[in-house]
Design an enzyme around this catalytic site. Structure first.
Site, PDB file in Angstrom:
ATOM      1  N   ARG A  68       0.802  -1.232   0.000  1.00 28.68           N
ATOM      2  CA  ARG A  68       0.000   0.000   0.000  1.00 28.68           C
ATOM      3  C   ARG A  68       0.830   1.276   0.000  1.00 28.68           C
ATOM      4  NH1 ARG A  68      -4.378  -2.667  -1.664  1.00 28.68           N
ATOM      5  NH2 ARG A  68      -5.514  -3.807  -0.033  1.00 28.68           N
ATOM      6  N   ASP A  89      -1.945  -5.975 -11.478  1.00 32.57           N
ATOM      7  CA  ASP A  89      -2.767  -6.538 -10.417  1.00 32.57           C
ATOM      8  C   ASP A  89      -3.614  -5.479  -9.728  1.00 32.57           C
ATOM      9  OD1 ASP A  89      -3.141  -9.266  -9.024  1.00 32.57           O
ATOM     10  OD2 ASP A  89      -3.138  -7.815  -7.409  1.00 32.57           O
ATOM     11  N   HIS A 134      -3.253 -10.829 -13.460  1.00 30.14           N
ATOM     12  CA  HIS A 134      -4.435 -10.759 -12.592  1.00 30.14           C
ATOM     13  C   HIS A 134      -5.573 -11.404 -13.369  1.00 30.14           C
ATOM     14  CE1 HIS A 134      -7.232  -9.104  -9.606  1.00 30.14           C
ATOM     15  NE2 HIS A 134      -8.013  -8.810 -10.622  1.00 30.14           N
ATOM     16  N   ASN A 153     -10.785 -10.801  -3.692  1.00 28.61           N
ATOM     17  CA  ASN A 153     -10.927 -10.861  -5.149  1.00 28.61           C
ATOM     18  C   ASN A 153      -9.803 -11.716  -5.732  1.00 28.61           C
ATOM     19  OD1 ASN A 153     -11.796 -10.275  -7.742  1.00 28.61           O
ATOM     20  ND2 ASN A 153     -10.621  -8.389  -7.873  1.00 28.61           N
ATOM     21  N   ASP A 175      -1.364 -12.870  -1.386  1.00 28.24           N
ATOM     22  CA  ASP A 175      -2.184 -11.731  -1.825  1.00 28.24           C
ATOM     23  C   ASP A 175      -2.501 -10.849  -0.614  1.00 28.24           C
ATOM     24  OD1 ASP A 175      -3.581  -9.954  -3.365  1.00 28.24           O
ATOM     25  OD2 ASP A 175      -5.221 -11.306  -3.886  1.00 28.24           O
TER      26      ASP A 175
END
Length: 430
Positions: A78, A176, A203, A283, A310
């Site tokens: 992040r 991704d 992805h 997801n 992930d």
């Protein structure tokens, strides 16, 4: 720094080694492995009986596993842009606590990892973290808009920690967070990756069919076909459905160079477990019980090459709001080994060596990185694990900023005791 790890069960699939022995570390590398069958390497002078001095750190690994440091091909730290969810420092702390010595950061940051400046920013911040290897994955397209290619060559030629490990400034390219929906542009991306020695990490989801099985399977099939056209390997992320696995298995049988990963949530949980829990929204989403069984079978037969987390931290407000409103994503670095060991080894799906292969050796091979083994003269990236230790997964024990685990309250086996990167202890359990 000199370290003597004694009496551990040393597991290294690359060496074909699974034996109790001693490990000697000096000058950031593995100096010698000593087992009853003989020695790998030469015993250092300070190893002789009675000569181990105060300058040597001794770790008693009796009844513990000693394995190559774990490698995660798929994390979201992040940083930059969403540091309230996670940053490089807390992400590295979570990685080390989970036994991971190398992680690959996806590009859906703000700004996107699509240029050398952002790659350098992440690398500079990593230098001030705990020592875990953080490798950036560059975006395939500029600003992840799917309109034109990012400057992949520029990112590849940037000098970073990744350069020393695999000869390139970034470790892969990916979109991704979304797929490159224009097939022609995706093919260009694969070819540009090929020109720079970088694999695409796909992805696997059609944006117009988000969350559906067919949405994943369409992109799996498409990207395998594009990789075949480009005559270059591709890696498929977070595989979760039986249909995708059938496509991948057929492609491998046909000699197409494709590798694939899944995450612990896809072989431990199914959609009947969801309820209204935001922490179980990710997801792709959790699938059927049949899909879960097929994922385990695919890990067993080699259709799935690697286990990745992930790791996708969110704030409590973004997850503690019910399933429908919650953002996609779960944390996983601090639980991945324990969940995988408990479900797969204790569950009779994989052997200890097969598990380490999928969490260390094979990821290193996919990257083309000089890691994933504790052979003599290799970098001493090592995890020491008490696989007999049972404990409950609790959010308050996480060092990640994200507490959004789908496994909270579950009891597991496998506690990381030490994590070493290049012969330096970056994590020691209290």
């Amino acid at each position: 720094m000199k370290i003597f790890v004694k009496n551990g069960l040393i597991i290294d699939p690359d060496l074909g080694l699974e034996a109790v022995g001693n490990l000697y570390i000096a000058d950031e590398k593995v100096a010698c492995i000593q087992t009853a069958a003989g020695n790998f390497g030469v015993l250092p002078s300070w190893s002789k009986e009675g000569s181990i001095g105060e300058d040597v750190t001794v770790i008693d690994a009796t009844d513990k596993w000693v394995v190559p440091g774990l490698i995660d091909l798929h994390v979201h730290f992040r940083d930059p842009g969403f540091e309230y969810k996670e940053d490089i420092f807390t992400g590295c702390a979570a990685a080390a606590k989970g036994g991971f010595t190398t992680v690959c950061c996806m590009p859906n940051t703000k700004p996107v990892i699509d240029n050398a400046e952002i790659v350098k920013y992440i690398d500079e911040k990593t230098k001030r973290a705990n020592g875990v290897n953080v490798l950036s994955i560059g975006s395939i397209t500029k600003d992840q808009k799917g309109e034109r290619l990012a400057d992949i060559r520029e990112m590849s030629q940037t000098t970073t920690r990744s350069t020393g490990i695999m000869g390139k400034g970034i470790c892969a390219i990916s979109e991704d967070g979304r797929s490159v929906m224009n097939a022609g542009l995706m093919l260009q991306g694969i070819l540009e990756g090929k020109a720079n020695g970088l694999m695409v990490f796909s992805h696997t989801e059609d944006d117009s069919l988000a969350g559906t099985s067919i949405g994943e399977e369409l992109i799996v099939a498409r990207d395998i076909m594009l990789a075949k056209e480009a005559a270059y390997p591709i890696h498929l992320c977070h595989i979760s459905t039986k249909g995708s696995l059938e496509i991948i298995r057929k492609a491998k049988d046909d000699g197409i160079r494709v590798t694939a990963e899944t995450g612990p949530h896809y072989f431990v949980l199914d959609k009947s477990n969801v309820g209204d829990e935001g922490n179980k929204k990710m997801n792709p989403p959790l699938r059927t019980k049949e899909d879960v069984e097929e994922v385990k079978r695919a890990l067993q037969d080699g259709t799935l090459d690697a286990i990745a987390t992930d790791h996708a931290p969110h704030s409590s407000g973004e997850k503690d709001c019910g399933y429908r409103k919650a953002l996609n994503g779960v944390v996983g670095l601090e639980t991945s080994f324990a969940m995988s060991y408990t479900a797969l080894v204790r569950g009779g799906i994989l052997t200890p060596s097969e598990l380490i292969d999928k969490m260390s050796c094979k990821p290193a091979e996919i990257l083309g990185a000089d890691r994933g083994s504790i052979a003599v003269n290799k970098a001493a990236d090592i995890a020491i694990i008490d696989v007999d230790k049972e404990y409950e997964i609790k959010a308050e024990d996480f060092v990640s900023k994200g507490k959004n685990s789908p496994f909270l309250g579950m009891k597991v086996y496998g506690k990381i005791l030490y994590t070493l990167v290049e012969g330096k202890i970056v994590y020691a359990a209290e």
